[in-house]
Design an enzyme around this catalytic site. Structure first.
Site, PDB file in Angstrom:
ATOM      1  N   HIS A 141       0.839  -1.199   0.000  1.00  0.00           N
ATOM      2  CA  HIS A 141       0.000   0.000   0.000  1.00  0.00           C
ATOM      3  C   HIS A 141       0.875   1.250   0.000  1.00  0.00           C
ATOM      4  O   HIS A 141       1.940   1.267   0.607  1.00  0.00           O
ATOM      5  CB  HIS A 141      -0.928   0.011   1.217  1.00  0.00           C
ATOM      6  CG  HIS A 141      -2.147  -0.816   0.995  1.00  0.00           C
ATOM      7  ND1 HIS A 141      -3.343  -0.285   0.585  1.00  0.00           N
ATOM      8  CD2 HIS A 141      -2.338  -2.149   1.076  1.00  0.00           C
ATOM      9  CE1 HIS A 141      -4.220  -1.256   0.438  1.00  0.00           C
ATOM     10  NE2 HIS A 141      -3.631  -2.405   0.722  1.00  0.00           N
ATOM     11  N   ARG A 165      -7.766   7.574  -7.102  1.00  0.00           N
ATOM     12  CA  ARG A 165      -9.176   7.967  -6.935  1.00  0.00           C
ATOM     13  C   ARG A 165      -9.550   8.062  -5.461  1.00  0.00           C
ATOM     14  O   ARG A 165     -10.222   9.006  -5.045  1.00  0.00           O
ATOM     15  CB  ARG A 165     -10.098   6.970  -7.638  1.00  0.00           C
ATOM     16  CG  ARG A 165     -10.194   7.150  -9.132  1.00  0.00           C
ATOM     17  CD  ARG A 165     -11.315   6.311  -9.737  1.00  0.00           C
ATOM     18  NE  ARG A 165     -11.145   4.884  -9.517  1.00  0.00           N
ATOM     19  CZ  ARG A 165     -10.434   4.077 -10.303  1.00  0.00           C
ATOM     20  NH1 ARG A 165      -9.829   4.570 -11.368  1.00  0.00           N
ATOM     21  NH2 ARG A 165     -10.342   2.788 -10.043  1.00  0.00           N
ATOM     22  N   GLN A 217      -7.609   8.468  -2.728  1.00  0.00           N
ATOM     23  CA  GLN A 217      -6.959   9.566  -2.011  1.00  0.00           C
ATOM     24  C   GLN A 217      -7.486  10.915  -2.482  1.00  0.00           C
ATOM     25  O   GLN A 217      -7.666  11.832  -1.685  1.00  0.00           O
ATOM     26  CB  GLN A 217      -5.435   9.483  -2.157  1.00  0.00           C
ATOM     27  CG  GLN A 217      -4.860   8.309  -1.393  1.00  0.00           C
ATOM     28  CD  GLN A 217      -3.378   8.429  -1.140  1.00  0.00           C
ATOM     29  OE1 GLN A 217      -2.832   9.524  -1.042  1.00  0.00           O
ATOM     30  NE2 GLN A 217      -2.711   7.294  -1.005  1.00  0.00           N
ATOM     31  N   LEU A 253      -5.777   2.960   5.565  1.00  0.00           N
ATOM     32  CA  LEU A 253      -7.101   3.382   6.011  1.00  0.00           C
ATOM     33  C   LEU A 253      -8.041   3.341   4.808  1.00  0.00           C
ATOM     34  O   LEU A 253      -7.696   3.837   3.735  1.00  0.00           O
ATOM     35  CB  LEU A 253      -7.036   4.802   6.582  1.00  0.00           C
ATOM     36  CG  LEU A 253      -8.316   5.385   7.158  1.00  0.00           C
ATOM     37  CD1 LEU A 253      -8.763   4.620   8.400  1.00  0.00           C
ATOM     38  CD2 LEU A 253      -8.108   6.860   7.507  1.00  0.00           C
TER      39      LEU A 253
END
Length: 170
Positions: free
Chosen positions: A67, A86, A88, A121
């Site tokens: 990630h 997209r 973020q 997250l």
């Protein structure tokens, strides 16, 4: 696309379509392909999740290391996957002011140093303003607990990406 289309995909097409539902981990999609036929979204994601859960600790940490840093150095350089870009962007992380970006970058560096993988997250399920608070909170968690939390976030992201690909509501 419907589940019949998913079940009719050959190996290459399946990996092309689903290879990034777990960020930069097409091997997982390659393994999941052999579990066809799928009965629906829940069945499909169950196989992605089972693969992650079956990995040894080093493999689970590897999934997390795939990630990107949130609002990290990849963001302005355009090195994010289309999905991460997209997510973020929708969360407003590209719009952080200089001071906010610096503080967030400092916290993410502390997080990576403490846990050995980036802060993950599910941004589409979070309030953008909550991301720095959540990062600060999770920095205080014991490593084993944070590994479970971070993998839970990976699974949330996977669920959202699969639902998007299948045209279903998350």
């Amino acid at each position: 696309m419907d589940i019949e289309k998913v079940n009719s995909m050959d190996f290459g097409e399946f990996v092309d379509v689903f290879g990034n539902v777990i960020e930069r981990c097409p091997l997982i999609a390659a393994a999941v392909w052999s579990k066809r036929p799928f009965s629906g979204l829940g069945d499909l994601e169950k196989h992605f999740f089972a693969f992650i859960d079956g990995l040894p600790l080093s493999g689970q940490e590897g999934v997390l290391r795939c990630h990107p840093e949130l609002a990290g150095r990849q963001l302005p350089w355009g090195r994010l996957t289309a999905e991460s870009q997209r997510e973020q962007s929708a969360a407003g992380l590209q719009n952080l002011g200089a001071a906010e970006r610096l503080r967030f970058t400092e916290l993410t560096a502390q997080y990576r140093t403490r846990f050995g993988f980036p802060f993950v997250l599910a941004l589409r399920l979070s309030d953008p303003a909550a991301a720095p608070r959540e990062l600060a909170r999770r920095l205080r968690c014991p490593p084993a607990q944070e590994l479970r939390t971070a993998l839970g976030e990976v699974k949330k992201i996977c669920h959202l990406r699969l639902a998007n690909l299948l045209g279903e509501q998350p």
